[in-house]
Motif scaffolding. Structure first.
Motif, mmCIF file in Angstrom:
data_model
loop_
_atom_site.group_PDB
_atom_site.id
_atom_site.type_symbol
_atom_site.label_atom_id
_atom_site.label_comp_id
_atom_site.label_asym_id
_atom_site.label_seq_id
_atom_site.Cartn_x
_atom_site.Cartn_y
_atom_site.Cartn_z
ATOM 1 N N ASP A 40 -6.093 22.846 -35.661
ATOM 2 C CA ASP A 40 -5.064 21.838 -35.402
ATOM 3 C C ASP A 40 -5.716 20.477 -35.555
ATOM 4 O O ASP A 40 -6.383 19.993 -34.637
ATOM 5 N N LEU A 49 0.432 22.021 -37.371
ATOM 6 C CA LEU A 49 0.646 20.621 -37.736
ATOM 7 C C LEU A 49 1.932 20.113 -37.097
ATOM 8 O O LEU A 49 2.954 20.802 -37.115
ATOM 9 N N ASP A 93 1.665 14.805 -38.383
ATOM 10 C CA ASP A 93 0.539 15.278 -39.197
ATOM 11 C C ASP A 93 0.979 15.518 -40.639
ATOM 12 O O ASP A 93 0.300 15.114 -41.597
ATOM 13 N N GLN A 116 4.543 24.624 -37.550
ATOM 14 C CA GLN A 116 5.051 23.252 -37.507
ATOM 15 C C GLN A 116 5.760 23.046 -36.176
ATOM 16 O O GLN A 116 6.695 23.775 -35.837
#
Length: 303
Positions: free
Chosen positions: A150, A180, A184, A211
């Motif tokens: 991460d 992410l 990000d 996500q």
């Protein structure tokens, strides 16, 4: 043992006109969350012999996290000075020559056979020498151990965006799981919609791209159809440590399902992914319901 390799530091948080020191760091938070959830967890990062080092070690010990791989050093603990502008947190880092920043490959001993998975990320991937050391650790072990990353991208901490993008481009193909946030994904691929950006990351080699989107819940982009899990409703005190706790919930679920191997992740099913996302969301909901990075203990989780 799930080994979490990455930063711990002291957040100097505004309090009544002065600053209150609180132990923190993205990877540190994930290690504590995993330990509190009852998983066999280890932590790897240099710990200073200064008083802040003792403050950092205490919650790890309380959560049952193994710190045998943490080198001790006389270098000082990294400090993150937090200032609030219209409620938005801004950070100034005191990091040059710090205990963590100066982590070198020779500071890391052989990993014990009990290590079954690696988790890394956060700002520890950004500067050198520590960023290069964590990259080398993953490069050395990713063929054998499943890896979750991460990057938890913090643009204000990145002084050389090109070099950091290049590092992530090397790391992500070595990871089995990449998590992410929407922010990000926007930083990595500003020209793509979030799910398209996640698929671009998937194409580099990971088996799962997770996500997260706060109230929008979490989704997994993988070889099959996208798997969604809703956020768990909670009265939000703040969101500090939510993503770090989500990571711990995902890893804990995979471990409990017997899926923390490279082959098992490669053959994972939608139901197994959904279970992992759900535990991550449940754990994160407890964290956001109370101030600071304060992950749940196993007895606080839904039955």
């Amino acid at each position: 043992m799930i080994l979490c390799a990455g930063e711990s530091l002291i957040d100097m948080v505004p309090s009544d006109g002065t600053f209150r020191p609180l132990a923190g760091g993205a990877v540190y938070n994930t290690a504590i969350a995993l330990g509190r959830l009852g998983q066999d967890t280890g932590y790897l990062w240099p710990i200073s012999r200064d008083p802040f080092g003792d403050q950092i070690l205490r919650p790890l010990a309380e959560a049952g996290v193994n710190t045998d791989l943490c080198p001790r050093t006389d270098r000082l603990t990294t400090l993150a000075l937090v200032t609030l502008t219209n409620g938005e947190a801004r950070y100034s880092f005191y990091d040059e020559g710090s205990a963590g920043r100066m982590l070198l490959p020779e500071d890391i001993g052989p990993l014990p056979e009990t290590v079954t998975a690696l988790f890394a990320g956060g700002i520890s991937l950004v500067p050198d020498p520590c960023g290069g050391t964590i990259e080398a650790l993953i490069a050395q072990h990713h063929d054998r151990l499943p890896v979750m990353i991460d990057p938890n991208i913090r643009p204000f901490f990145i002084t050389d965006a090109g070099a950091y993008r290049a590092r992530l481009a090397r790391l992500m193909p070595m990871a089995d799981i990449v998590k992410l946030s929407a922010d990000d994904l926007e930083w990595l691929h500003p020209d793509l919609a979030p799910e398209d950006a996640a698929r671009a990351v998937l194409a580099t080699g990971p088996k799962l791209v997770l996500q997260t989107g706060g109230e929008a819940g979490a989704k997994a982009i993988w070889a099959g159809e996208t798997v969604h899990a809703p956020a768990v409703r909670a009265t939000v005190a703040d969101t500090i440590g939510a993503g770090d706790t989500f990571n711990a919930g995902v890893l804990a679920s995979l471990d409990r399902q017997g899926l923390l191997t490279k082959d098992a992740i490669a053959a994972i099913t939608p139901a197994q992914i959904h279970a992992a996302l759900t535990l991550g969301a449940q754990a994160a909901a407890v964290t956001v319901s109370r101030p600071g990075a304060n992950p749940p203990w196993s007895h606080e989780m839904p039955a």
